[in-house]
Design a protein around this motif. Structure first.
Motif, short mmCIF file in Angstrom:
data_model
loop_
_atom_site.label_atom_id
_atom_site.label_comp_id
_atom_site.label_asym_id
_atom_site.label_seq_id
_atom_site.Cartn_x
_atom_site.Cartn_y
_atom_site.Cartn_z
N UNK A 63 0.84 -1.20 0.00
CA UNK A 63 0.00 0.00 0.00
C UNK A 63 0.87 1.25 0.00
N UNK A 64 0.61 2.15 -0.93
CA UNK A 64 1.29 3.44 -0.99
C UNK A 64 0.35 4.53 -0.51
N UNK A 65 0.82 5.33 0.39
CA UNK A 65 0.01 6.44 0.92
C UNK A 65 0.59 7.76 0.45
N UNK A 66 -0.23 8.59 -0.17
CA UNK A 66 0.20 9.90 -0.67
C UNK A 66 -0.60 10.98 0.04
N UNK A 67 -0.03 11.62 1.04
CA UNK A 67 -0.78 12.64 1.79
C UNK A 67 -1.22 13.78 0.88
#
Length: 492
Positions: A63-67
């Motif tokens: 999972x990649x999280x991009x704020x």
């Protein structure tokens, strides 16, 4: 087009129990094992297989999280929600495709890799549509469904936020658009329990021509066997089948317990090698023979003719898988192969590197044993398979099945079926012996052949044509003398 998908309710329940346990990663990817049935516009799903970590011990899906940019102006709750909404999936497409390629070798007739499954949140799944579609295309290319003209695969999404299962139909192609992924009906049922099993012991003998150095066709053993298997696949399409002692009918369907015994009847066709030997570019032949234990599994409402097509596909796919296995070993052994056209280099090919050997350069008989198929119990009463080299034992299967199929091999080896003989796949004649045998007995001797062939020919018995001529002359002289004798007697 697949309009409805039916999954095995028992296996899906096992998958759900596994995924919804604590400490399970936030994203996961794996393969969908099942069957596409164009005649019924349906797909049947047997099981979901998790793709293992890659060689670097990294998960194939994360999972990649991009704020979001305005996170600083939001509260902690708003920031968390923003990160969730903008998350996406990082997928190792090549590794998932390699997993599909290896798993497809282990599946029998009527079973295929028909797509992928994704374990992720709803937002992460939607934000990764293009990546998921690219992964499905690579999986389809690495593990094609034999002889079925269906340009679509399945995507099963298991969402934990909210908690639900959905299935989509993915259209394969070179461009991604809004119609590339479409929802389809999805329900659970007793799929595996309703499968019918068909078994066939298939014996074959292929005589494959070896072309001269100037021929345009490939001259390595790999090329010759690959072309021969493709040619045999075309011949096998016309084969009729006897099922349980009765000739197969086109749309015959009936439900019964037990294993159906199948016998294939090949049509009469011309011998490819004998016909090719009339040309000047043929220098020999390889005899490729053996016996294959083939299985196929028929889904509900499918006709017996589909089971026969699955048997035929399983035979050809099994031959190709074995050829791929020995060629993979040959590629790894290429570093020890000596190149050149000297007499010494012709003798340097080991058993592993023999598939890469240029056949018209070899001058001695040779043989190659193909891997044998072993059958391992899988789900319900079904089997999957693996291939063992002559020197390998059942011990090598343990890690293979644990890694690729997430299952353990049975501790009792008597449950593993080994119905093929170890020596069943061999090149039983060298091409030089075959060339000087009856295949080319009607052709005049080629004076340009190497001296090694002349020596071999000199060992063959020579017809006493000189003595026949001498006998004829003696008989003729005797006849003349007798004629003169009787002529003298009459004149007296």
């Amino acid at each position: 087009m697949v309009r409805a998908v039916v999954g095995d309710e028992l296996q899906f329940q096992f998958t759900e129990d596994r995924l919804f346990k604590p400490n399970v990663s936030a994203a996961q990817i794996g393969l969908v094992i099942g069957k596409l049935s164009p005649a019924l516009d349906r797909a049947f799903v047997f099981d979901l297989i998790t793709t293992p970590p890659n060689d670097a011990a990294q998960p194939p899906c994360s999972l990649l999280e991009t704020p979001a940019k305005d996170d600083k102006r939001r509260g902690s709750k708003g920031k968390s929600q923003s990160q969730i909404d903008s998350s996406s999936l990082d997928i190792d497409c090549d590794w998932v495709a390699e997993h599909a390629r290896q798993v497809s070798r282990m599946l029998l007739g009527g079973m295929s890799v028909v797509g992928i499954y994704i374990w992720a949140s709803e937002s992460a799944f939607k934000n990764s549509s293009l990546k998921i579609w690219q992964t499905v295309n690579q999986v389809a290319e690495a593990a094609p469904v034999f002889d079925i003209d269906v340009e679509e695969r399945l995507i099963i999404h298991i969402s934990y936020s909210p908690r639900r299962w959905t299935c989509r139909n993915c259209l394969l192609g070179s461009r991604f658009n809004s119609t590339s992924v479409r929802p389809c009906d999805f329900k659970m049922g007793k799929v595996l329990a309703s499968l019918q099993t068909f078994k066939c012991m298939y014996n074959f003998e292929l005589r494959l021509p070896i072309f001269s150095e100037t021929a345009s066709q490939g001259n390595t053993l790999k090329d010759v066997l690959h072309n021969g298997i493709s040619q045999h696949a075309m011949e096998l399409k016309g084969a009729r089948a006897i099922i349980d002692g009765h000739l197969e009918l086109e749309e015959q369907t009936r439900s019964s317990n037990g294993v159906h015994e199948v016998e294939l009847l090949l049509p009469f066709v011309k011998d490819m090698t004998t016909e090719a030997c009339s040309g000047k570019e043929i220098v020999g032949a390889v005899v490729f023979s053996g016996s294959i234990c083939s299985f196929s599994y028929l889904s509900p409402k499918e006709s017996f003719s589909q089971a026969i097509e699955d048997i035929k596909g399983d035979i050809i796919m099994s031959l190709r898988s074995r050829l791929d296995i020995i060629c993979d070993e040959a590629d790894a052994d290429m570093g020890s192969t000596v190149e050149g056209d000297t007499a010494a280099s012709r003798e340097t090919f080991s058993d592993k590197s023999l598939p890469q050997a240029v056949l018209h350069l070899l001058r001695k008989p040779c043989g190659l044993i193909f891997p044998r198929r072993v059958l391992i119990p899988w789900l319900a009463d079904s089997f999957i398979c693996d291939y063992l080299q002559p020197s390998e034992t059942f011990e090598v299967l343990k890690d293979h099945f644990r890694e690729l199929m997430s299952i353990e091999t049975p501790a009792d080896t008597s449950k593993i079926l080994e119905l093929e003989a170890e020596s069943c796949f061999k090149i039983t004649k060298s091409f030089w012996v075959a060339t000087t045998s009856s295949l080319l007995s009607s052709k005049p001797v080629d004076q340009s052949r190497p001296r090694s062939d002349s020596k071999a020919d000199s060992k063959q018995p020579v017809k006493p044509t000189t003595s026949y001529a001498s006998t004829a002359i003696v008989v003729l002289l005797l006849a003349l003398l007798i004629g003169l004798y009787f002529g003298v007697l009459r004149s007296q």
